[in-house]
Design a protein around this motif. Structure first.
Motif, PDB file in Angstrom:
ATOM      1  N   PHE A   1       8.404 -10.863  -6.757  1.00 40.32           N
ATOM      2  CA  PHE A   1       7.333 -10.137  -7.424  1.00 40.32           C
ATOM      3  C   PHE A   1       5.972 -10.493  -6.799  1.00 40.32           C
ATOM      4  O   PHE A   1       5.137  -9.625  -6.566  1.00 40.32           O
ATOM      5  N   LEU A   2       5.773 -11.792  -6.556  1.00 45.17           N
ATOM      6  CA  LEU A   2       4.494 -12.226  -5.991  1.00 45.17           C
ATOM      7  C   LEU A   2       4.301 -11.665  -4.581  1.00 45.17           C
ATOM      8  O   LEU A   2       3.219 -11.169  -4.248  1.00 45.17           O
ATOM      9  N   ALA A   3       5.353 -11.714  -3.773  1.00 45.90           N
ATOM     10  CA  ALA A   3       5.249 -11.169  -2.410  1.00 45.90           C
ATOM     11  C   ALA A   3       4.963  -9.665  -2.469  1.00 45.90           C
ATOM     12  O   ALA A   3       4.161  -9.140  -1.695  1.00 45.90           O
ATOM     13  N   THR A   4       5.591  -8.974  -3.404  1.00 42.21           N
ATOM     14  CA  THR A   4       5.368  -7.532  -3.560  1.00 42.21           C
ATOM     15  C   THR A   4       3.912  -7.254  -3.917  1.00 42.21           C
ATOM     16  O   THR A   4       3.263  -6.379  -3.326  1.00 42.21           O
TER      17      THR A   4
ATOM     18  N   ASN B   1      -1.876   6.032   0.274  1.00 40.19           N
ATOM     19  CA  ASN B   1      -1.791   7.195  -0.610  1.00 40.19           C
ATOM     20  C   ASN B   1      -1.845   6.807  -2.088  1.00 40.19           C
ATOM     21  O   ASN B   1      -2.013   7.661  -2.941  1.00 40.19           O
ATOM     22  N   ARG B   2      -1.685   5.523  -2.372  1.00 41.33           N
ATOM     23  CA  ARG B   2      -1.745   5.052  -3.759  1.00 41.33           C
ATOM     24  C   ARG B   2      -2.905   4.100  -3.986  1.00 41.33           C
ATOM     25  O   ARG B   2      -2.892   3.315  -4.929  1.00 41.33           O
ATOM     26  N   ARG B   3      -3.905   4.170  -3.107  1.00 40.73           N
ATOM     27  CA  ARG B   3      -4.967   3.163  -3.215  1.00 40.73           C
ATOM     28  C   ARG B   3      -5.767   3.287  -4.500  1.00 40.73           C
ATOM     29  O   ARG B   3      -6.406   2.340  -4.922  1.00 40.73           O
ATOM     30  N   LYS B   4      -5.744   4.457  -5.141  1.00 37.31           N
ATOM     31  CA  LYS B   4      -6.472   4.604  -6.402  1.00 37.31           C
ATOM     32  C   LYS B   4      -5.504   4.604  -7.587  1.00 37.31           C
ATOM     33  O   LYS B   4      -5.885   4.934  -8.704  1.00 37.31           O
ATOM     34  N   ASN B   5      -4.252   4.250  -7.317  1.00 38.89           N
ATOM     35  CA  ASN B   5      -3.219   4.305  -8.348  1.00 38.89           C
ATOM     36  C   ASN B   5      -2.954   2.893  -8.882  1.00 38.89           C
ATOM     37  O   ASN B   5      -2.529   2.004  -8.139  1.00 38.89           O
ATOM     38  N   ALA B   6      -3.206   2.713 -10.165  1.00 38.17           N
ATOM     39  CA  ALA B   6      -3.047   1.385 -10.770  1.00 38.17           C
ATOM     40  C   ALA B   6      -1.586   0.947 -10.802  1.00 38.17           C
ATOM     41  O   ALA B   6      -1.290  -0.217 -11.052  1.00 38.17           O
ATOM     42  N   ASN B   7      -0.657   1.898 -10.563  1.00 37.77           N
ATOM     43  CA  ASN B   7       0.760   1.563 -10.660  1.00 37.77           C
ATOM     44  C   ASN B   7       1.418   1.268  -9.316  1.00 37.77           C
ATOM     45  O   ASN B   7       2.652   1.274  -9.220  1.00 37.77           O
ATOM     46  N   LEU B   8       0.623   1.000  -8.314  1.00 37.81           N
ATOM     47  CA  LEU B   8       1.196   0.745  -6.986  1.00 37.81           C
ATOM     48  C   LEU B   8       2.269  -0.353  -7.028  1.00 37.81           C
ATOM     49  O   LEU B   8       3.355  -0.202  -6.468  1.00 37.81           O
ATOM     50  N   PHE B   9       1.972  -1.435  -7.723  1.00 44.22           N
ATOM     51  CA  PHE B   9       2.923  -2.552  -7.809  1.00 44.22           C
ATOM     52  C   PHE B   9       4.225  -2.120  -8.502  1.00 44.22           C
ATOM     53  O   PHE B   9       5.327  -2.363  -7.995  1.00 44.22           O
ATOM     54  N   LEU B  10       4.086  -1.426  -9.631  1.00 44.52           N
ATOM     55  CA  LEU B  10       5.282  -0.994 -10.356  1.00 44.52           C
ATOM     56  C   LEU B  10       6.051   0.078  -9.581  1.00 44.52           C
ATOM     57  O   LEU B  10       7.283   0.091  -9.571  1.00 44.52           O
ATOM     58  N   ASP B  11       5.308   0.962  -8.903  1.00 45.94           N
ATOM     59  CA  ASP B  11       5.946   1.993  -8.063  1.00 45.94           C
ATOM     60  C   ASP B  11       6.798   1.338  -6.981  1.00 45.94           C
ATOM     61  O   ASP B  11       7.907   1.793  -6.683  1.00 45.94           O
ATOM     62  N   THR B  12       6.244   0.292  -6.388  1.00 48.97           N
ATOM     63  CA  THR B  12       6.973  -0.384  -5.316  1.00 48.97           C
ATOM     64  C   THR B  12       8.217  -1.077  -5.873  1.00 48.97           C
ATOM     65  O   THR B  12       9.307  -0.951  -5.315  1.00 48.97           O
ATOM     66  N   LEU B  13       8.055  -1.770  -6.997  1.00 45.36           N
ATOM     67  CA  LEU B  13       9.211  -2.431  -7.614  1.00 45.36           C
ATOM     68  C   LEU B  13      10.287  -1.409  -8.003  1.00 45.36           C
ATOM     69  O   LEU B  13      11.477  -1.651  -7.833  1.00 45.36           O
ATOM     70  N   ARG B  14       9.824  -0.249  -8.493  1.00 44.57           N
ATOM     71  CA  ARG B  14      10.785   0.788  -8.877  1.00 44.57           C
ATOM     72  C   ARG B  14      11.583   1.235  -7.648  1.00 44.57           C
ATOM     73  O   ARG B  14      12.806   1.358  -7.704  1.00 44.57           O
ATOM     74  N   HIS B  15      10.891   1.443  -6.544  1.00 40.37           N
ATOM     75  CA  HIS B  15      11.591   1.795  -5.302  1.00 40.37           C
ATOM     76  C   HIS B  15      12.578   0.702  -4.900  1.00 40.37           C
ATOM     77  O   HIS B  15      13.645   0.980  -4.384  1.00 40.37           O
ATOM     78  N   MET B  16      12.210  -0.543  -5.159  1.00 46.85           N
ATOM     79  CA  MET B  16      13.061  -1.660  -4.751  1.00 46.85           C
ATOM     80  C   MET B  16      14.386  -1.700  -5.516  1.00 46.85           C
ATOM     81  O   MET B  16      15.361  -2.260  -5.038  1.00 46.85           O
ATOM     82  N   VAL B  17      14.407  -1.123  -6.726  1.00 46.69           N
ATOM     83  CA  VAL B  17      15.678  -1.093  -7.461  1.00 46.69           C
ATOM     84  C   VAL B  17      16.313   0.295  -7.524  1.00 46.69           C
ATOM     85  O   VAL B  17      17.396   0.442  -8.085  1.00 46.69           O
ATOM     86  N   THR B  18      15.641   1.300  -6.957  1.00 46.30           N
ATOM     87  CA  THR B  18      16.242   2.645  -7.044  1.00 46.30           C
ATOM     88  C   THR B  18      16.567   3.275  -5.699  1.00 46.30           C
ATOM     89  O   THR B  18      17.460   4.120  -5.623  1.00 46.30           O
TER      90      THR B  18
END
Ligand SMILES: [Zn+2]
Length: 288
Positions: free
Chosen positions: A76-79, A268-285
């Protein structure tokens, strides 16, 4: 999400797994093999069991986490670090910041980067800028920088006010440019802006966009002619180059496409507060 949030909210593997379950299965956990609903085992928390196919698994099964033995908080921290570093972050810096070995840091960066990939790429319209740049090793002594050097070609396509895409291309000939343009730009585009590089007229002809093509003449030092400029794609290129110089140092041609994906995913997500969660979601989907 800040570093402090990740440290406080996801301090155990169990808490990390709770979030991953929500991100992976919005409709509740399902079997990774047969997609039937599953139950959590009473005897072992966070271990799921499918009675339809008699299979036990955890939320990280068949994902980018694979069978990593690294604590999930380190993942999570590295992400978060990779999400927050606009110009990217080197494995060496991840190593120092997280207190892991270089090998582990490299593996983490590699895996997380693989998840920073667009899955949905609609055709671009409106005003679209196309430009190409050259990155990678130093040109041989005596050769001129820019076009004609044996560096790697990166084609950048950006819809003004919209998405940015980078492609590692074999060359910058008109046929190659036309291929990327036709795969990414709608026939309904209003304006296509490029500089005066000789491959563009041919590329526009091949894609049927000649009537919409506007050229900015850098040679005559006309960099901005009203709306006819390629500044937005050029600013993205300069970020890419600073990332390559400052964070990654040397990248091989083999890994370049993954770095380009990481760069554009974040951009493309620089103004998106969910960048971290989006990335984690990709990591499990995402399928790997
Ligand atoms: Zn099953």
């Amino acid at each position: 999400m800040t570093l402090v949030d990740v440290i406080n909210l996801f301090d155990t593997d169990e808490r990390c797994r709770e979030l991953l379950v929500r991100l992976r299965w919005s409709g509740g956990p399902e079997c990774v093999r047969c997609h039937m609903p599953v139950v959590e085992l009473a005897t072992a928390k966070q271990l799921f069991y499918c009675k339809d196919c008699d299979y036990q698994f955890t939320v990280t099964a068949a994902t980018i986490f694979n069978d990593s033995h690294l604590p999930l908080q380190k993942w999570f921290l590295a992400t978060l670090l990779l999400c927050e570093a606009r110009k990217g972050m080197s494995a060496n810096q991840i190593k120092r910041t997280l207190g892991v070995s270089y090998k582990t840091a490299w593996y983490l960066c590699h895996r997380i980067r693989a998840a920073m990939k667009e899955v949905d790429r609609p055709m671009m319209d409106g005003t679209v800028e196309v430009d190409e740049t050259y990155v990678g090793g130093r040109p041989p002594r005596g050769s001129k920088p820019g076009r004609g050097t044996p560096k790697e070609v990166v084609i950048g396509i950006r819809q003004r006010g919209g998405d940015l895409r980078f492609f590692h291309a074999a060359d910058a000939k008109s046929g190659t440019l036309a291929k990327y343009i036709s795969e990414n730009v709608s026939q309904d585009v209003e304006v296509m802006v490029t500089d005066e590089f000789t491959s563009y007229p041919g590329a526009m002809k091949k894609t049927g966009l000649t009537a919409k093509h506007k050229t900015v003449k850098h040679k005559n030092r006309v960099y901005v002619d009203g709306d006819i400029h390629t500044n937005t794609v050029e600013s993205a290129f300069s970020l890419l180059k600073r990332g390559i110089i400052g964070s990654w140092h040397k990248i091989s041609a083999k890994h370049l496409p993954a770095y380009l994906d990481e760069m554009t995913f974040r951009f493309n997500r620089r103004k998106n507060a969910n960048l971290f969660l989006d990335t984690l979601r990709h990591m499990v989907t995402l399928q790997f």
